[in-house]
Design an enzyme around this catalytic site. Structure first.
Site, short mmCIF file in Angstrom:
data_model
loop_
_atom_site.label_atom_id
_atom_site.label_comp_id
_atom_site.label_asym_id
_atom_site.label_seq_id
_atom_site.Cartn_x
_atom_site.Cartn_y
_atom_site.Cartn_z
N CYS A 53 -1.45 0.73 7.30
CA CYS A 53 -2.89 0.38 7.38
C CYS A 53 -3.24 -0.84 6.53
CB CYS A 53 -3.76 1.56 6.94
SG CYS A 53 -3.68 3.01 8.01
N ARG A 54 -3.39 -0.64 5.21
CA ARG A 54 -3.97 -1.70 4.38
C ARG A 54 -3.06 -2.90 4.15
NH1 ARG A 54 -5.15 2.23 -0.37
NH2 ARG A 54 -3.24 3.02 0.60
N SER A 55 -1.78 -2.65 3.83
CA SER A 55 -0.93 -3.82 3.53
C SER A 55 -0.62 -4.66 4.76
CB SER A 55 0.32 -3.44 2.73
OG SER A 55 1.15 -2.55 3.43
N ASN A 94 2.26 1.57 4.32
CA ASN A 94 2.62 0.31 5.00
C ASN A 94 2.31 0.36 6.51
OD1 ASN A 94 5.60 -1.67 5.71
ND2 ASN A 94 3.62 -2.42 5.07
N CYS A 153 0.87 -1.19 0.00
CA CYS A 153 0.00 0.00 0.00
C CYS A 153 0.90 1.23 0.00
CB CYS A 153 -0.98 -0.02 1.18
SG CYS A 153 -0.22 0.08 2.79
N ASP A 213 -8.08 4.18 0.91
CA ASP A 213 -7.18 4.28 2.06
C ASP A 213 -7.93 4.71 3.32
OD1 ASP A 213 -5.11 4.69 3.77
OD2 ASP A 213 -3.83 5.62 2.25
P1 4NP Z 1 -1.80 2.90 4.06
O1 4NP Z 1 -2.35 4.29 4.68
O2 4NP Z 1 -1.23 3.20 2.71
O3 4NP Z 1 -3.02 2.03 3.97
O4 4NP Z 1 -0.76 2.40 5.05
C1 4NP Z 1 -1.53 5.46 4.76
C2 4NP Z 1 -0.87 5.72 5.91
C3 4NP Z 1 -0.07 6.85 6.00
C4 4NP Z 1 0.05 7.70 4.93
C5 4NP Z 1 -0.62 7.43 3.76
C6 4NP Z 1 -1.41 6.29 3.67
N1 4NP Z 1 0.85 8.87 5.04
O5 4NP Z 1 0.89 9.64 4.07
O6 4NP Z 1 1.50 9.08 6.05
#
Ligand code: 4NP
Length: 144
Positions: A13-15, A11, A8, A117
């Site tokens: 939340c989703r992955s 790294n 994702c 997301d």
């Molecule tokens: P993820 O969510 O891609 O599902 O882990 C996010 C977590 C943090 C950020 C973006 C997406 N960020 O920009 O910090």
């Protein structure tokens, strides 16, 4: 052994959700030895961070075990380590293609649609349901 990396953006939340849902399912099916599973991001924004606390709460509610996590960005040399590189949304694929050329056609999305997301939408349950649905389909394909 089938080696899978879920991808994702951050790294956190989703992955990691996908990684631990997948690990839970293969444990219950007693096919853990068939797989190596991990997760990475396409950005360094959350480098070194653990799973996002609301995602930990969600995993606990669903009785999914998880370990301490250390968010990392996908590196060029990671490409050769995996058989399947499974992205949460199409923009992850675009970002990975800046890092590596997908010469073995390993990079795919988990579903035909983007898994939005939850870091932005705050809808963690929808992400969970979609990821679980995608993993069930992936396991049907890989476990025969
Ligand atoms: P993820 O969510 O891609 O599902 O882990 C996010 C977590 C943090 C950020 C973006 C997406 N960020 O920009 O910090």
């Amino acid at each position: 052994m089938i080696k899978i990396c879920f991808i994702c953006l951050g790294n956190i939340c989703r992955s990691p959700m996908a990684e631990y849902i997948f690990k839970d399912k293969i444990k219950k099916l007693k096919i853990e030895d068939k797989f190596y599973v991990t997760s990475l991001g396409t950005s360094n924004e959350e480098y070194g961070n653990d799973i996002y606390p609301p995602v930990k709460e969600l995993l606990k509610r669903h009785n999914i075990e998880f370990d301490t996590h250390y968010a990392r960005k996908f590196k060029k040399e990671d490409y050769e380590k995996f058989d399947y590189i499974i992205c949460m949304e199409k923009s992850n694929i675009r970002n990975l293609k800046y890092i590596v050329d997908d010469h073995n056609n390993k990079i795919k999305t988990l579903l035909d649609k983007d898994i939005l997301d939850p870091w932005y939408t705050r809808d963690f349950e929808t992400a969970y349901k979609e990821i679980e649905n995608g993993i069930n389909k992936l396991l049907e394909k890989l476990h025969n």
